[in-house]
Write an enzyme that holds these catalytic residues in place. Structure first.
Site, PDB file in Angstrom:
ATOM      1  CB  CYS A  38       5.559   2.674  22.007  1.00 53.45           C
ATOM      2  SG  CYS A  38       6.646   1.882  23.149  1.00 53.45           S
ATOM      3  N   GLY A  40       0.824  -1.200   0.000  1.00 53.67           N
ATOM      4  CA  GLY A  40       0.000   0.000   0.000  1.00 53.67           C
ATOM      5  C   GLY A  40       0.862   1.256   0.000  1.00 53.67           C
ATOM      6  CD  GLN A  97      -6.690  -0.140   7.848  1.00 55.36           C
ATOM      7  OE1 GLN A  97      -7.533  -0.944   8.225  1.00 55.36           O
ATOM      8  NE2 GLN A  97      -5.404  -0.288   8.118  1.00 55.36           N
ATOM      9  CB  SER A 124      -2.074  -3.028   1.134  1.00 58.94           C
ATOM     10  OG  SER A 124      -1.052  -3.845   1.640  1.00 58.94           O
ATOM     11  CB  THR A 137      10.721 -10.270 -11.893  1.00 60.18           C
ATOM     12  OG1 THR A 137      11.783 -10.091 -12.828  1.00 60.18           O
ATOM     13  CG2 THR A 137      10.064 -11.617 -12.110  1.00 60.18           C
ATOM     14  CG  HIS A 153      -0.554  -6.684   4.733  1.00 57.61           C
ATOM     15  ND1 HIS A 153      -0.601  -6.338   6.061  1.00 57.61           N
ATOM     16  CD2 HIS A 153      -0.118  -5.593   4.071  1.00 57.61           C
ATOM     17  CE1 HIS A 153      -0.182  -5.085   6.186  1.00 57.61           C
ATOM     18  NE2 HIS A 153       0.120  -4.610   4.994  1.00 57.61           N
TER      19      HIS A 153
HETATM   20  N1  PLP Z   1      -2.504   3.297   4.165  1.00 55.90           N
HETATM   21  C1  PLP Z   1      -3.239   2.919   5.219  1.00 55.90           C
HETATM   22  C2  PLP Z   1      -4.509   3.626   5.526  1.00 55.90           C
HETATM   23  C3  PLP Z   1      -2.810   1.855   6.024  1.00 55.90           C
HETATM   24  O1  PLP Z   1      -3.536   1.494   7.087  1.00 55.90           O
HETATM   25  C4  PLP Z   1      -1.592   1.197   5.706  1.00 55.90           C
HETATM   26  C5  PLP Z   1      -1.070   0.139   6.569  1.00 55.90           C
HETATM   27  O2  PLP Z   1      -1.258   0.128   7.770  1.00 55.90           O
HETATM   28  C6  PLP Z   1      -0.879   1.631   4.582  1.00 55.90           C
HETATM   29  C7  PLP Z   1      -1.363   2.669   3.828  1.00 55.90           C
HETATM   30  C8  PLP Z   1       0.393   0.969   4.181  1.00 55.90           C
HETATM   31  O3  PLP Z   1       0.162  -0.304   3.624  1.00 55.90           O
HETATM   32  P1  PLP Z   1       1.349  -1.370   3.510  1.00 55.90           P
HETATM   33  O4  PLP Z   1       1.547  -1.938   4.857  1.00 55.90           O
HETATM   34  O5  PLP Z   1       0.848  -2.387   2.546  1.00 55.90           O
HETATM   35  O6  PLP Z   1       2.527  -0.646   2.982  1.00 55.90           O
END
Ligand code: PLP
Length: 388
Positions: A326, A72, A180, A200, A238, A202
């Site tokens: 933190c 992301g 999100q 993203s 790639t 994951h």
């Molecule tokens: N944007 C938002 C709103 C996110 O919550 C996150 C990840 O926490 C990201 C971007 C970044 O995504 P990635 O972990 O795939 O780089």
């Protein structure tokens, strides 16, 4: 006690078994490079093509509008820098909100050092960007607006369709960070009217290390990753074949029966919110009361630090998250909570519990059985706590 309750689904999600199964052949026997022309590589090329079709279908986009990235963060970087550099002859002003993810904010800080100017729109006490404020911030030289679809900390959902319509009327590019949102909200790029959208894998049951950027046909953006001819000459490197196959499968699953799934997750969220409000005094719910991600619960507990709370929850087998950084060694309060107007001492004590598809009512009951006690002990230890 061996109980483990994972309530950090906004940080990342477990890979779904069907997703892993889809990925495995490309990590084993089907190792061909999708750019190669011999038969051994055909399966890899088909996997990338299928992944692209699946992402396009989930977003209601054209296959040629989907570009794979590594995450992301890369999608956000590419959309913002790519649009800024490609359109700087028209102007160098960009508009965003104060509560964006650092993938957006730090990219914009970099652009400021390159001579761009950025307006950071404030949000209201529940984290909403106002369309009127956006209209008022637009200048002759505005070339890009980037506003997230849903906030990762407080879950507030932005009126993207309305904001994108304002951009369109002024012929300004509109990007949304939907990292999100996928799997939690309906995301249809045509209906939203956005020019670019980041996601993203994951965050919705896919693997880490693969993302995508939707770029509407005709949108002028520079290449971000220079190299080979992959991704139609727009993003060299790639392809992460297994990751792309996993992303395609994950987005297909995440967007299926969305209403039913979000109904269940929203019910768990409400149970958790109501339970906390009923049992813990001086608890402040952050974010919009209803216009929030189905699984997002974010509270500030006065007089205590978020980190201390996380450690005690971890000892009880509960994985959660806090707004303040933190891990970086600093105890800066969250920029999102500060933007809501919270004072520093309250913004330090935040707890985010993010519910996912795998969570159950028992998980919520368990949290509600231990959290009030933990908050109470920490308050008793706090020199700031005036007592009950
Ligand atoms: N944007 C938002 C709103 C996110 O919550 C996150 C990840 O926490 C990201 C971007 C970044 O995504 P990635 O972990 O795939 O780089």
């Amino acid at each position: 006690m061996n109980q483990f309750v994972y309530l950090d689904n906004s940080a990342t999600t477990p890979v779904k078994p069907e997703v892993l199964e889809t990925m495995l052949p490309y990590l084993q026997e089907e190792y061909g490079n999708p750019s190669s022309i011999y038969r051994k590589a055909a399966a890899s090329e088909i996997a990338v093509r299928t992944g692209r079709e699946q992402v396009a279908k989930a977003l209601n986009a054209d296959v040629n509008e989907i570009f794979f990235t590594a995450c992301g963060t890369e999608s956000d970087n590419w959309a913002i820098k790519g649009a800024a550099f490609a359109n700087q002859n028209k102007g160098k002003h960009i508009i965003t909100s104060k509560i964006e993810h650092h993938a957006v904010l730090h990219t914009l800080e970099y652009l400021e050092k390159q001579g761009f100017s950025v307006t950071y729109l404030p949000v209201d006490a529940e984290g909403k960007v106002s369309p009127e404020a956006l209209s008022g911030a637009i200048r002759e030289d505005t070339i890009l607006i980037t506003i997230m679809m849903a906030n990762n900390e407080i879950g507030t959902v932005q009126p993207i369709r309305e904001l994108a319509a304002i951009a369109k009327e002024k012929k300004i590019l509109f990007h949304t960070d939907a990292v999100q949102a996928i799997g939690s909200l309906a995301v249809d790029v045509k209906e939203l009217g956005v020019d670019m959208l980041s996601l993203s894998a994951h965050k919705f049951g896919g693997p880490k290390g693969v993302g995508a950027l939707y770029v509407k046909k005709g949108t002028k953006i520079d290449t971000f990753m220079h190299g080979g001819a992959q991704e139609r000459n727009r993003r060299g490197g790639t392809e992460n074949v297994a990751g792309i196959a996993g992303l395609g499968k994950a987005i297909t699953l995440a967007t299926q029966n969305l209403e039913e799934k979000t109904k269940k997750i929203t019910a768990l969220r409400e149970k958790l919110i109501e339970g906390i409000l009923a049992t813990i005094p001086d608890a402040r719910l952050n974010g919009h009361r209803t216009d929030r991600l189905p699984g997002n619960v974010n509270f500030c507990f006065r007089y205590i630090e978020g980190e201390a709370l996380l450690l005690r929850l971890d000892a009880k087998g509960i994985a959660a998250s806090s707004g303040s950084a933190c891990t970086s060694g600093s105890l800066d309060p969250s920029h999102v909570l500060l933007a809501l107007g919270l004072p520093h001492e309250i913004a330090h004590g935040s707890l985010r519990l993010s519910i996912g598809e795998q969570n159950t009512e028992e998980d919520i009951d368990y949290v509600l059985s231990v959290l009030p006690g933990i908050v109470n002990i920490l308050r008793m230890m706090s020199p700031l706590y005036p007592g009950e």
